[in-house]
Design a protein around this motif. Structure first.
Motif, PDB file in Angstrom:
ATOM      1  N   LEU A  86     -24.899  37.327  -5.499  1.00  0.00           N
ATOM      2  CA  LEU A  86     -24.348  37.491  -7.410  1.00  0.00           C
ATOM      3  C   LEU A  86     -23.631  38.854  -6.903  1.00  0.00           C
ATOM      4  O   LEU A  86     -22.984  39.639  -8.002  1.00  0.00           O
ATOM      5  CB  LEU A  86     -25.916  38.326  -7.776  1.00  0.00           C
ATOM      6  CG  LEU A  86     -26.966  37.296  -8.681  1.00  0.00           C
ATOM      7  CD1 LEU A  86     -27.837  37.486  -9.051  1.00  0.00           C
ATOM      8  CD2 LEU A  86     -25.932  36.001  -9.129  1.00  0.00           C
TER       9      LEU A  86
ATOM     10  N   VAL B 245     -31.000  35.055  -8.909  1.00  0.00           N
ATOM     11  CA  VAL B 245     -31.434  35.893  -9.457  1.00  0.00           C
ATOM     12  C   VAL B 245     -33.115  36.365  -8.953  1.00  0.00           C
ATOM     13  O   VAL B 245     -33.065  37.330  -8.633  1.00  0.00           O
ATOM     14  CB  VAL B 245     -31.700  36.018 -10.141  1.00  0.00           C
ATOM     15  CG1 VAL B 245     -31.987  37.628 -11.048  1.00  0.00           C
ATOM     16  CG2 VAL B 245     -30.123  35.831 -11.172  1.00  0.00           C
TER      17      VAL B 245
ATOM     18  N   SER C  57     -33.264  40.058  -7.307  1.00  0.00           N
ATOM     19  CA  SER C  57     -34.238  40.481  -7.448  1.00  0.00           C
ATOM     20  C   SER C  57     -35.315  41.501  -6.104  1.00  0.00           C
ATOM     21  O   SER C  57     -35.355  42.208  -5.716  1.00  0.00           O
ATOM     22  CB  SER C  57     -35.049  40.365  -8.551  1.00  0.00           C
ATOM     23  OG  SER C  57     -34.171  40.154  -9.233  1.00  0.00           O
TER      24      SER C  57
ATOM     25  N   GLY D 295     -23.749  41.129  -9.727  1.00  0.00           N
ATOM     26  CA  GLY D 295     -24.831  42.052  -8.811  1.00  0.00           C
ATOM     27  C   GLY D 295     -24.583  43.310  -7.846  1.00  0.00           C
ATOM     28  O   GLY D 295     -25.164  44.484  -7.660  1.00  0.00           O
TER      29      GLY D 295
END
Length: 212
Positions: free
Chosen positions: A31, A105, A109, A172
């Motif tokens: 990302l 994601v 994360s 990101g």
């Protein structure tokens, strides 16, 4: 003299190893990467050198830049150069790259959280900054410019070069830039207190109230 006990070295090595794994998670999340990792991915794209090896090589080059800045590396600095890229390479070989956005994601994360935790763990013993952080503080000491300006100048330059080389820059990159500071603020407070044998949860609560 720095505390080179088994405890301090084990914290340092554990934190640096986890830091590299966190970097691998961010890379596989696809990302976008923070400036130095974006530069690494750009150089990997044009040289074919592995990501982990390139991370270590960049660390060596940055460490050489400490010489004119009259910075002195610590044990943590040297181990940072040796371990982060190596553990990142292990992570890249073990972790699969997700095929759908939700999984990307989730992996990104989790990598961001682990990065903050790992940073708190390896900094807590105080055995020396990483080569990139030392470059920024060295520029501050030699030029008199504010630390934030030195950090911003270095990271914007590095990010621009990484982007021009084809490094992984995206949403990101923005997320990490906005979130990693507050996250590390919490983890560093927590792990410094834990390392010193103080009630860590209370220290984080107090620090949060003070910064509110």
């Amino acid at each position: 003299m720095k505390d080179l006990s088994v405890k301090s070295l084990s914290w340092l090595i554990t934190g640096l190893f986890l830091y590299g794994i966190a970097v691998a998670m961010l890379v596989q999340g696809s990302l976008g990467l923070a400036p130095w990792n974006a530069l690494t991915s750009g150089l990997v794209a044009i040289t074919g050198v592995s990501f982990g090896m390139m991370t270590n090589l960049i660390g060596v080059v940055v460490l050489l830049l400490w010489i004119p800045l009259r910075q002195r590396p610590g044990v943590g600095t040297v181990l940072n150069v040796l371990l982060v890229g190596t553990s990142a390479e292990i992570g890249l070989r073990v972790l699969p790259q997700p095929s759908d956005l939700l999984a990307q994601v989730a992996l990104f994360s989790a990598g961001l959280v682990l990065l903050a935790v790992a940073t708190g763990i390896y900094i807590a013993p105080g055995l020396g900054p990483g080569p990139r952080d030392g470059l920024m503080t060295g520029l501050h000491e030699r030029t008199g410019a504010p630390v934030w300006l030195c950090r911003a100048g270095v990271e914007i330059t590095v990010l621009a070069i990484g982007w021009l080389l084809g490094g992984l820059v995206g949403i990101g990159t923005v997320a990490e830039a906005l979130l990693i500071g507050p996250m590390v603020h919490r983890t560093l407070t927590y792990f410094r207190s834990l390392y010193a044998g103080r009630p860590a949860a209370a220290a984080v609560a107090a620090e949060t109230r003070a910064g509110a």
